[in-house]
Enzyme design. Structure first.
Site, mmCIF file in Angstrom:
data_model
loop_
_atom_site.group_PDB
_atom_site.id
_atom_site.type_symbol
_atom_site.label_atom_id
_atom_site.label_comp_id
_atom_site.label_asym_id
_atom_site.label_seq_id
_atom_site.Cartn_x
_atom_site.Cartn_y
_atom_site.Cartn_z
ATOM 1 N N GLY A 161 12.903 -6.103 -4.682
ATOM 2 C CA GLY A 161 13.073 -7.375 -3.991
ATOM 3 C C GLY A 161 13.510 -8.460 -4.958
ATOM 4 O O GLY A 161 13.573 -8.251 -6.172
ATOM 5 N N ASN A 167 2.551 -3.301 -11.117
ATOM 6 C CA ASN A 167 2.301 -2.160 -10.236
ATOM 7 C C ASN A 167 2.095 -0.914 -11.087
ATOM 8 O O ASN A 167 2.906 -0.612 -11.948
ATOM 9 C CB ASN A 167 3.513 -1.988 -9.304
ATOM 10 C CG ASN A 167 3.331 -0.857 -8.313
ATOM 11 O OD1 ASN A 167 2.326 -0.150 -8.344
ATOM 12 N ND2 ASN A 167 4.319 -0.688 -7.435
ATOM 13 N N SER A 187 7.777 -6.290 -6.608
ATOM 14 C CA SER A 187 7.163 -5.110 -7.202
ATOM 15 C C SER A 187 5.671 -5.101 -6.851
ATOM 16 O O SER A 187 4.984 -6.115 -7.000
ATOM 17 C CB SER A 187 7.345 -5.163 -8.718
ATOM 18 O OG SER A 187 6.661 -4.089 -9.273
ATOM 19 N N GLY A 188 5.208 -3.967 -6.349
ATOM 20 C CA GLY A 188 3.796 -3.840 -6.012
ATOM 21 C C GLY A 188 3.463 -4.306 -4.605
ATOM 22 O O GLY A 188 2.308 -4.331 -4.198
ATOM 23 N N THR A 243 7.447 1.339 -1.634
ATOM 24 C CA THR A 243 7.493 2.797 -1.756
ATOM 25 C C THR A 243 6.469 3.438 -0.830
ATOM 26 O O THR A 243 6.745 4.457 -0.186
ATOM 27 C CB THR A 243 7.262 3.200 -3.221
ATOM 28 O OG1 THR A 243 8.205 2.503 -4.015
ATOM 29 C CG2 THR A 243 7.432 4.681 -3.414
ATOM 30 N N SER A 290 5.189 1.626 -10.335
ATOM 31 C CA SER A 290 6.349 0.825 -9.981
ATOM 32 C C SER A 290 7.620 1.670 -10.026
ATOM 33 O O SER A 290 7.864 2.406 -10.983
ATOM 34 C CB SER A 290 6.450 -0.342 -10.953
ATOM 35 O OG SER A 290 7.534 -1.144 -10.594
ATOM 36 N N SER A 291 8.402 1.557 -8.968
ATOM 37 C CA SER A 291 9.670 2.304 -8.937
ATOM 38 C C SER A 291 10.633 1.575 -9.864
ATOM 39 O O SER A 291 10.901 0.396 -9.658
ATOM 40 C CB SER A 291 10.244 2.320 -7.529
ATOM 41 O OG SER A 291 9.238 2.564 -6.597
ATOM 42 N N GLU A 311 13.565 -11.238 -7.426
ATOM 43 C CA GLU A 311 12.575 -11.445 -8.496
ATOM 44 C C GLU A 311 12.830 -12.769 -9.202
ATOM 45 O O GLU A 311 13.959 -13.090 -9.559
ATOM 46 C CB GLU A 311 12.662 -10.325 -9.536
ATOM 47 C CG GLU A 311 11.847 -9.105 -9.170
ATOM 48 C CD GLU A 311 11.919 -8.018 -10.232
ATOM 49 O OE1 GLU A 311 12.491 -8.255 -11.302
ATOM 50 O OE2 GLU A 311 11.397 -6.927 -9.967
HETATM 51 N N1 LIG Z 1 -0.162 0.382 3.124
HETATM 52 C C1 LIG Z 1 -0.893 0.465 2.011
HETATM 53 N N2 LIG Z 1 -2.187 0.806 2.094
HETATM 54 C C2 LIG Z 1 -2.952 0.898 0.990
HETATM 55 N N3 LIG Z 1 -2.491 0.660 -0.239
HETATM 56 C C3 LIG Z 1 -1.200 0.300 -0.405
HETATM 57 C C4 LIG Z 1 -0.334 0.200 0.729
HETATM 58 N N4 LIG Z 1 0.873 -0.160 0.280
HETATM 59 C C5 LIG Z 1 0.757 -0.262 -1.072
HETATM 60 N N5 LIG Z 1 -0.477 0.019 -1.473
HETATM 61 C C6 LIG Z 1 -0.984 0.006 -2.868
HETATM 62 O O1 LIG Z 1 -0.124 -0.760 -3.633
HETATM 63 C C7 LIG Z 1 0.435 -0.028 -4.691
HETATM 64 C C8 LIG Z 1 1.864 -0.428 -4.922
HETATM 65 O O2 LIG Z 1 2.667 -0.054 -3.863
HETATM 66 P P1 LIG Z 1 4.168 0.467 -4.058
HETATM 67 O O3 LIG Z 1 4.255 1.347 -5.195
HETATM 68 O O4 LIG Z 1 4.604 0.942 -2.754
HETATM 69 O O5 LIG Z 1 4.866 -0.884 -4.386
HETATM 70 P P2 LIG Z 1 6.415 -1.140 -4.516
HETATM 71 O O6 LIG Z 1 6.719 -2.237 -3.569
HETATM 72 O O7 LIG Z 1 7.148 0.116 -4.303
HETATM 73 O O8 LIG Z 1 6.561 -1.638 -5.965
HETATM 74 P P3 LIG Z 1 7.733 -1.407 -6.980
HETATM 75 O O9 LIG Z 1 8.802 -2.352 -6.595
HETATM 76 O O10 LIG Z 1 7.125 -1.750 -8.240
HETATM 77 O O11 LIG Z 1 8.117 -0.008 -6.883
HETATM 78 C C9 LIG Z 1 0.317 1.407 -4.283
HETATM 79 O O12 LIG Z 1 0.215 2.233 -5.402
HETATM 80 C C10 LIG Z 1 -0.977 1.384 -3.477
HETATM 81 O O13 LIG Z 1 -2.073 1.478 -4.337
HETATM 82 MG MG LIG Z 2 8.220 1.270 -5.413
#
Ligand SMILES: Nc1ncnc2c1ncn2[C@@H]1O[C@H](COP(=O)(O)OP(=O)(O)OP(=O)(O)O)[C@@H](O)[C@H]1O
Ligand SMILES: [Mg+2]
Length: 1049
Positions: free
Chosen positions: A436, A209, A159-160, A164, A212-213, A438
């Site tokens: 992923g 996050n 997560s984070g 996404t 977070s999705s 956890e």
């Molecule tokens: N390529 C990137 N460039 C800049 N910032 C990023 C990038 N990828 C992620 N981030 C930052 O990290 C934060 C978390 O990313 P994201 O929501 O994609 O995580 P996630 O893997 O989908 O988490 P979750 O499993 O909780 O959904 C985003 O809101 C953004 O602020």
């Molecule tokens: Mg996500």
């Protein structure tokens, strides 16, 4: 050449490990390099590489390598971590393991997702540019187009870690880079816009996050054969419904609740019975962080509203949707109290009222449903009242069910809007953004499910990539529906049942089953599983409850009364009739994962592994322990090992042959034998070494990526040459076609033109025949009176004569003989014209005559009247002009002049005077004055003849120039007549006749002239023609003047 310099430098810097660089610049690849040089496009490409290659070649120590396959101790986790760290600190967040992309969340904007970047990565070979999510997206897309098959991109990570975000970047890349049509923009827009909506309802702030999705997402993008996006489909997995009713400290409920309360328009809030304060809602405040600085609820609300309208949500859909969200908030605020019997009753009716209003369910029904449950007793149903505790549980269960089902409805609705209308065969790229692996300090049901899912996906990966190791990774059979059933079961009995069923499995251990040492690390309620990524200890507390996700039947039935269309749809009336228990969460999840596996199995896999560099969500912070942990759980080392140990690339013979057959003359353009033989022939030609490949039953396996890259690059070069040849052939064919068409057209035009000309010629001839006939007829009847037959002919004759006459008019009167002879009908006209013309010429002539000339002509006219037709030499005189005098005044002796001056000298001329007696010739001057004529010898006036005494003048008719002046001679002393010879006879006599007014006294005689020598004495001059001119005295005493006969003109 600049480029050459760079490439040379590059070649020098290139070391053995740099597979991608080596392929392009390696010293062995002389032929290849040659080809590169010749192709300008490749040169550009190289320049681009030089610019963009993150200076990885010149500063490899600093920025690390861009593909882990090239890592030297490839089994060392530390080396792996070092490389990742190096790159992260250089803002290089992407690294490959072959075609797998490792992405480290930078937590800052790197400015690498612009349109320009997309263009850079579009259509470029995967390994040519620095690793990027766009390179992967582009490669997937192009592989799909060239191989005409389906793909999926699995994005996993904690997560984070940026899953996404990565999936959004891929989606944006496709939306921008795919060939564009109206439809695409539509589908592209919808795909992109479905994101904020799904995120609003499915994402929440967690400790890890801020966005977070809270559900797993699989998204299909459908492309047609041209690569146009034509549809999409989304599958959602395991929404974390419990968040609706409970949030940990520092976490929030789903974004949509806050967006509605913060951003909702005044009217809307009023209608929903909401106040603009999150703190007023129990479901929103448990985490105690309704407001978060990184989240702009108001702005997001606007985005969601706009997106809803684009993806086909009607006004009423949206109204009902918000009514549901609001009703959940009201439901959360519903309180119960115990009545006298200890049964639950609703405490705050206001909230009940709002829920009933918003969901369109009567107060009473709702209240009953929330405080009682139905029990079936034999034949009838009995209502059993809840305790307060039960009522709260039922309320929360209802809220979760409402939200969960509404979320599913939302996904379906979005799918309707993305649905592809065309049923023809499509290619698909799937995007799987899923939680992923956890591991927390305490792992519960959620982690169990998530890790199960990861286990499944790992299994899939193994299946898809390395079948030989499949058994090693076989999944433990864990769940047993029996033991997950509610009833008497508790979490602990569930644990016992598990021990009973799978206790013997080496990857499963509990407190009871563990050995002494292990037991120390396990609580009584724990069980431990050895996952592919390591051991995880789960705590069974709450497992059954969470798995059952029980919603009392009465609650469902109440919902069936709803007038809200969405709720109605989500709680169909058929459902509670089934006496069967509803499927448990795990069962549903498991079957949906089976479905997902099936979906994925039929596709080519691609991987993006996201890594979170630190827990603080901060940029430039790289927590070694945290990252090492993820490297482990993401199975990156394993993946690398597989890549390095096995074969980097495999393709079915027919696909491989189809793609590269152009590289070998024997396989191009068509291979007659089996594909396998074709591939053998091809790689023999390409010079593959035996350890670089292996032949499978249906596929060729290539060990090193560089072997493939070399082949691919050679193909890229060859492709251009082939294209040129095909182009040339095609152009030739087209030009020939054009030529033939033009030729045909030219022949047609020529035919038409000739026909036209021939018809014209025929007409012209017919006309000519008519004209000639008429002409002949006219000619034959020309002398008849004017009639139809000859009128035109005569007109022609007239016109012709007049035209000719006009062009041939005589220039002078003297040429009148040349006057054109007129045709008979124009005789009279001709005469008239001639007269007019003569008059005209005369007038012209006269107009041009000067006064001097006029005087001259008058004199000449006088001469003419005197001599014309009379004297033989006259015609010769006509052309000799007269002058005023033949002797200049000063040549006359002064004395003479003085004597006669008063009489005005008019003319003087030298003459020869013949003596009257002996006819001796003497030179004299003959001078005419106003009064008289004088004969002068030098100073002496020899004779004065007064004009009144001049009787006459005689000349002969012959061509001599003698004349005799006859004077009246009364006095004997007076001198007699004068016999004179003058070269200017005509001039002198004309002057005399004018000056002395003696017109009539000039006589032209024949034969002889008698003259008076003196009064009473006469002499004779005889004139005759002879052989030569001579003057002599004849024997008879006459003066003989012989003159030669002049021929008359
Ligand atoms: N390529 C990137 N460039 C800049 N910032 C990023 C990038 N990828 C992620 N981030 C930052 O990290 C934060 C978390 O990313 P994201 O929501 O994609 O995580 P996630 O893997 O989908 O988490 P979750 O499993 O909780 O959904 C985003 O809101 C953004 O602020
Ligand atoms: Mg996500």
């Amino acid at each position: 050449m600049q480029w050459r310099k760079h490439s040379a430098e590059l070649a020098d810097q290139c070391e053995a490990g740099d597979a991608d660089v080596q392929v392009q610049f390696g010293k062995k690849e002389e032929g290849h390099r040659q080809a590169l040089r010749t192709l300008r496009s490749l040169e550009d490409r190289c320049n681009r590489i030089l610019r963009n290659m993150e200076a990885s070649l010149t500063a490899r120590d600093r920025v690390g390598i861009q593909d882990f396959v090239l890592l030297d101790p490839y089994t060392s986790e530390s080396a792996f971590l070092d490389n990742l760290r190096k790159r992260f600190h250089e803002n290089l967040i992407y690294t490959y393991i072959g075609t797998l992309l490792v992405s480290v969340n930078p937590y800052k904007d790197l400015g690498i997702y612009s349109k320009k970047q997309m263009d850079t990565y579009m259509g470029v070979n995967f390994f040519e540019l620095p690793p990027h999510i766009y390179a992967l997206a582009d490669n997937v897309f192009r592989t799909m187009l060239s191989e005409f098959n389906n793909h999926f991109i699995l994005i996993s990570g904690e997560s984070g870690s940026g899953k996404t975000e990565a999936s959004k970047k891929i989606l944006q890349f496709y939306a921008v880079s795919c060939p564009s049509t109206r439809l695409l923009n539509n589908v592209g827009d919808r795909l992109l816009l479905s994101n904020p909506v799904l995120e609003a309802f499915g994402n929440a702030k967690t400790l890890k996050n801020d966005n977070s999705s809270r559900f797993g997402k699989y998204m299909d993008i459908q492309f047609d054969y041209r690569g146009e996006a034509v549809g999409g489909h989304i599958l959602s997995y395991l929404l974390e419904k419990s968040r609706v009713v409970h949030q940990n400290h520092g976490e929030r409920n789903f974004h949509i609740f806050y967006q509605l309360v913060e951003g909702g328009e005044e009217d809307l809030l009023r209608w929903l019975g909401l106040e603009r304060n999150c703190k007023n809602y129990r479901y929103l405040v448990q985490g105690d962080c309704a407001k978060v600085s990184s989240i702009n609820d108001k702005g997001d609300w606007k985005t969601v509203r706009k997106a809803l309208s684009v993806i086909d949500f009607s006004e009423s859909d949206t109204e009902h949707l918000f009514a549901i969200i609001a009703s959940v908030l009201h439901l959360g605020n519903l309180k119960f109290e115990a009545d006298a019997r200890g049964y639950a009753t609703v405490k705050n009716y206001q909230e009940l009222h709002w829920v009933s209003k918003l969901l369109g369910i009567s107060n009473q029904v709702l209240q009953q449903g929330l405080t009682h449950r139905k029990i079936e007793a034999k034949t009838e149903e009995v209502l059993s009242p809840f305790s307060v505790e039960h009522a709260v549980y039922a309320r929360d269960a209802l809220a979760k069910a409402i939200y969960g089902r509404t979320f599913n409805w939302l996904v379906n609705k979005i799918n309707e809007s993305l649905a592809n209308q065309d049923s023809s065969r499509k290619m698909v790229i799937g995007l799987l953004d899923i939680y992923g692996f956890e591991v927390f300090s305490v792992n519960s049901f959620e982690q169990f499910c998530i890790n199960y899912c990861n286990e499944k996906l790992q299994q899939l990966f193994i299946q898809l990539t390395l079948k030989s190791e499949q058994e090693e990774y076989e999944l433990e059979g864990i769940e047993d529906e029996e033991c997950l059933r509610p009833g008497e079961a508790t979490d602990l009995t569930f644990l016992e049942k598990m021990e009973e069923k799978i206790g013997g499995h080496p990857h499963f251990v509990t407190h009871k089953l563990a050995d002494k040492n292990t037991r120390k690390t396990l609580e009584r309620g724990d069980f431990r599983l050895l996952h592919y990524a390591g051991e995880v200890t789960y705590c069974v507390v709450g497992f059954l409850d969470k798995n059952n996700d029980l919603l009392y039947r009465s609650g469902k039935e109440v919902m069936q009364h709803s007038k809200n269309a969405i709720i109605k749809h989500c709680f169909p009336s058929s459902e509670p009739d089934s006496k069967k228990r509803p499927e448990t969460v795990v069962t549903q999840f498991k079957s949906s994962l089976v479905g997902l596996t099936e979906i994925l199995m039929s596709k080519e896999p691609w991987y993006v592994r996201c890594i979170k560099p630190n827990e603080a969500k901060q940029p430039a912070k790289f927590d070694d322990v945290l990252v090492r942990h993820q490297i482990k759980y993401l199975g990156l080392m394993e993946h690398l090992r597989v890549r390095r140990a096995g074969f980097a690339y495999r393709r079915r013979y027919e696909i491989f042959l189809q793609r590269y057959k152009a590289l070998c003359p024997d396989t191009w353009p068509n291979w007659k034998g089996t594909p396998e033989e074709g591939v053998r022939c091809l790689i023999k030609h390409l010079g593959y070494k035996t350890d670089e490949y292996k032949f499978g039953r249906t596929k060729i396996f290539i060990r090193h990526p560089r072997t493939l890259f070399a082949t691919e690059d050679a193909f890229q070069v060859c492709k251009h040459q082939l294209a040129t040849r095909i182009q040339a052939k095609y152009k030739g064919w087209r030009v020939k076609e054009d030529y033939l068409r033009q030729k045909e057209a030219a022949t047609k035009i020529e035919n038409c033109w000739r026909g036209l000309m021939a018809r014209k010629e025929r007409e012209r001839r017919a006309w000519a025949v008519k004209v000639i006939k008429k002409f002949i007829k006219g000619f034959m009847t020309r002398n008849q009176p004017a009639c139809i037959d000859n009128s035109e002919y005569l007109a022609y004759v007239r016109q012709n004569y007049l035209t000719r006459l006009k062009e041939n008019l005589p220039k002078t009167v003297l040429e009148m003989d040349s006057w054109l002879t007129p045709p008979p009908i124009l005789k009279e006209v001709s005469e008239l014209l001639q007269n007019i013309y003569i008059r005209y010429l005369v007038r012209q002539f006269v107009r041009e005559i000067t006064p001097q000339r006029k005087a001259q002509l008058l004199l000449k006219a006088q001469t003419s009247s005197l001599f014309k037709g009379k004297k033989e030499s006259y015609p010769f005189s006509v052309c000799r002009p007269f002058v005023d005098t033949r002797i200049a005044l000063e040549d006359i002796n002064l004395k003479v002049r003085q004597t006669i001056q008063h009489e005005h000298i008019k003319y003087s001329v030298p003459v020869v005077k013949y003596d009257r007696n002996g006819f001796r010739p003497r030179l004299r001057q003959l001078i005419f004055t106003q009064e008289a004529a004088y004969l002068v010898e030098e100073t002496k006036i020899k004779q004065r003849i007064d004009y009144s005494s001049l009787k006459g003048v005689s000349v002969s008719n012959l061509s001599d120039n003698f004349f005799i002046l006859h004077v009246t001679c009364d006095d004997i002393k007076q001198k007699g007549d004068l016999v004179l010879q003058c070269d200017y006879l005509y001039e002198a006599l004309t002057k005399l006749s004018v000056v002395g007014d003696k017109h009539s006294c000039v006589k032209v005689v024949q034969g002889s002239v008698r003259f008076d020598i003196q009064p009473g004495r006469e002499g004779f001059v005889e004139f005759k023609s002879g052989q030569e001119s001579m003057v002599y005295r004849a024997k008879n005493g006459h003066l003989m003047v012989e003159s030669t006969r002049t021929k008359s003109r």
